[in-house]
Design a protein around this motif. Structure first.
Motif, mmCIF file in Angstrom:
data_model
loop_
_atom_site.group_PDB
_atom_site.id
_atom_site.type_symbol
_atom_site.label_atom_id
_atom_site.label_comp_id
_atom_site.label_asym_id
_atom_site.label_seq_id
_atom_site.Cartn_x
_atom_site.Cartn_y
_atom_site.Cartn_z
ATOM 1 N N ASP A 142 11.576 37.615 56.612
ATOM 2 C CA ASP A 142 12.660 36.475 56.801
ATOM 3 C C ASP A 142 14.226 37.219 56.908
ATOM 4 N N PHE A 143 14.782 37.317 58.039
ATOM 5 C CA PHE A 143 16.018 37.943 58.314
ATOM 6 C C PHE A 143 17.067 36.996 58.047
ATOM 7 N N VAL A 144 18.067 37.047 57.135
ATOM 8 C CA VAL A 144 19.160 36.248 57.117
ATOM 9 C C VAL A 144 20.417 36.762 57.625
ATOM 10 N N TYR A 145 20.556 38.031 58.242
ATOM 11 C CA TYR A 145 21.470 38.254 59.096
ATOM 12 C C TYR A 145 20.889 39.472 60.077
ATOM 13 N N GLU A 146 21.186 39.586 61.354
ATOM 14 C CA GLU A 146 21.063 40.910 62.304
ATOM 15 C C GLU A 146 21.652 40.675 63.185
ATOM 16 N N ASP A 147 22.242 42.201 63.652
ATOM 17 C CA ASP A 147 22.979 42.314 64.841
ATOM 18 C C ASP A 147 22.428 43.732 65.435
ATOM 19 N N GLU A 148 22.809 44.321 66.186
ATOM 20 C CA GLU A 148 22.623 45.488 66.763
ATOM 21 C C GLU A 148 22.540 46.772 65.867
ATOM 22 N N HIS A 149 23.291 46.711 64.872
ATOM 23 C CA HIS A 149 23.558 47.718 63.911
ATOM 24 C C HIS A 149 22.829 47.625 62.470
ATOM 25 N N LEU A 150 22.651 46.479 62.213
ATOM 26 C CA LEU A 150 21.879 46.329 60.737
ATOM 27 C C LEU A 150 21.208 44.988 60.873
#
Length: 330
Positions: free
Chosen positions: A99-107
């Motif tokens: 369950d990812f609540v936030y994701e971008d290319e860095h973290l």
């Protein structure tokens, strides 16, 4: 005694399992099986070879031998199925639902469920969060600990930050060391905690039980501070009496192992179902009533302020409802 070169590798074997065959010579007569195998497969520890014997991976003249102390006879043909160690399997990708609540290319920030171990270790060499991260993005294999920069206990649920690049991992680790990542938890604890309080006591490994932490004498542990704010008090029938249970909001100023659990226990408020620290199980909970509910930090690359929350999981939400307490404050 036969040397490693006396073993023949089965040409049909593939993957991680190798089958070797050797005959016991005169020098090996009367030798313990496990000790003899260390000379035939020196790349493996004796403990691992003993485990293989006990699993039935060794045949003597075609019959399974499951006792490491088995005494060999000259002329016996020994076959062993050499399986890789659990440790060597630890850093493998394993697809899992996360369950990812936030994701971008860095973290990314993951909402870890209770019961999920973070890092592979003895007894949990697979099925960990790290294994799942290795399957989630290829770059994780190039990063220390697959990008994990802090941890939660196996049975604590909630938010964790993971770096996806070395730049992000380095910057996030520095933020955590500088106490610039703010972590807030929700917990249910035994006793009546209806006023805010601060616990500022150093922690160290418990000198009696190595699986526990303990409050340390002055100047002997690592500094640790927990701010505790009341959210409500309810009553629970434990069979022989009615006992108060408090819902609390905990703010960490440091991130020591078991910090909230030990600090609250020390103040007479062990967490509900935290049996390691004397917390009686109740309210239908099978694990300590602790959830990492909010993370606030600065994005290590963009500089943006991030504030992320995770709702109580089903088990804690049901327990929380029985107490009738308020939730995480704004």
């Amino acid at each position: 005694m036969g040397g490693q070169d006396d073993f023949e590798q089965d040409a049909e074997d593939s993957g991680d399992v190798e089958r070797r065959v050797a005959d016991v010579d005169a020098a090996g007569h009367g030798e313990r099986l496990d000790r003899w195998l260390t000379t035939q497969a020196p790349e493996f520890s004796r403990n691992h070879l003993q485990a293989l014997i006990e699993r039935g991976c060794v045949l003597a003249d075609g019959k399974p031998v499951t006792k490491p102390a088995h005494r060999l006879r000259a002329g016996q043909r020994i076959e062993i199925e050499l399986q890789p160690t659990d440790e060597s399997r630890a850093f493998r990708a394993e697809a899992m639902a996360l369950d990812f609540v936030y994701e971008d290319e860095h973290l990314l920030v993951v909402n870890k469920p209770a019961g999920l171990v973070v890092h592979p270790a003895a007894g949990n060499w697979s099925g960990t969060l790290m294994n799942g991260l290795l399957a989630h993005h290829a770059a994780a294999a190039t990063l220390p600990r697959a990008g994990i920069v802090h941890r939660l206990d196996k049975d604590t649920s909630g938010l964790m930050i993971v770096g996806k690049t070395l730049e992000a991992v380095t910057a996030l680790s520095r933020q955590i060391a500088a106490r610039e990542v703010h972590r807030e938890y929700l917990a249910l604890a035994w006793g009546r905690a209806d006023e805010a309080f601060v616990v500022e006591l150093p922690l160290r490994r418990d000198p009696v039980s190595r699986v526990k932490m303990a409050v340390a004498p002055a100047n002997m542990g690592k500094p640790a501070r927990t701010d505790v704010f009341p959210l409500g008090v309810g009553e629970v029938d434990v069979g022989v009496q009615i006992r108060p249970v408090s819902a609390v909001h905990c703010v960490l100023h440091s991130g020591r192992t078991h910090q909230i659990r030990v600090h609250l226990m020390h103040r007479g408020h062990p967490l509900v179902a935290d049996t390691l620290y004397g917390g009686l199980a109740a309210l239908g909970l099978a694990r300590q009533a602790l959830h990492a509910a909010r993370l606030t930090f600065t994005h290590p690359v963009t500089g943006a302020a991030l504030a992320l929350t995770a709702p109580l999981p089903a088990d804690l939400a049901a327990a929380w409802a029985q107490i009738g307490a308020a939730s995480l404050p704004d």
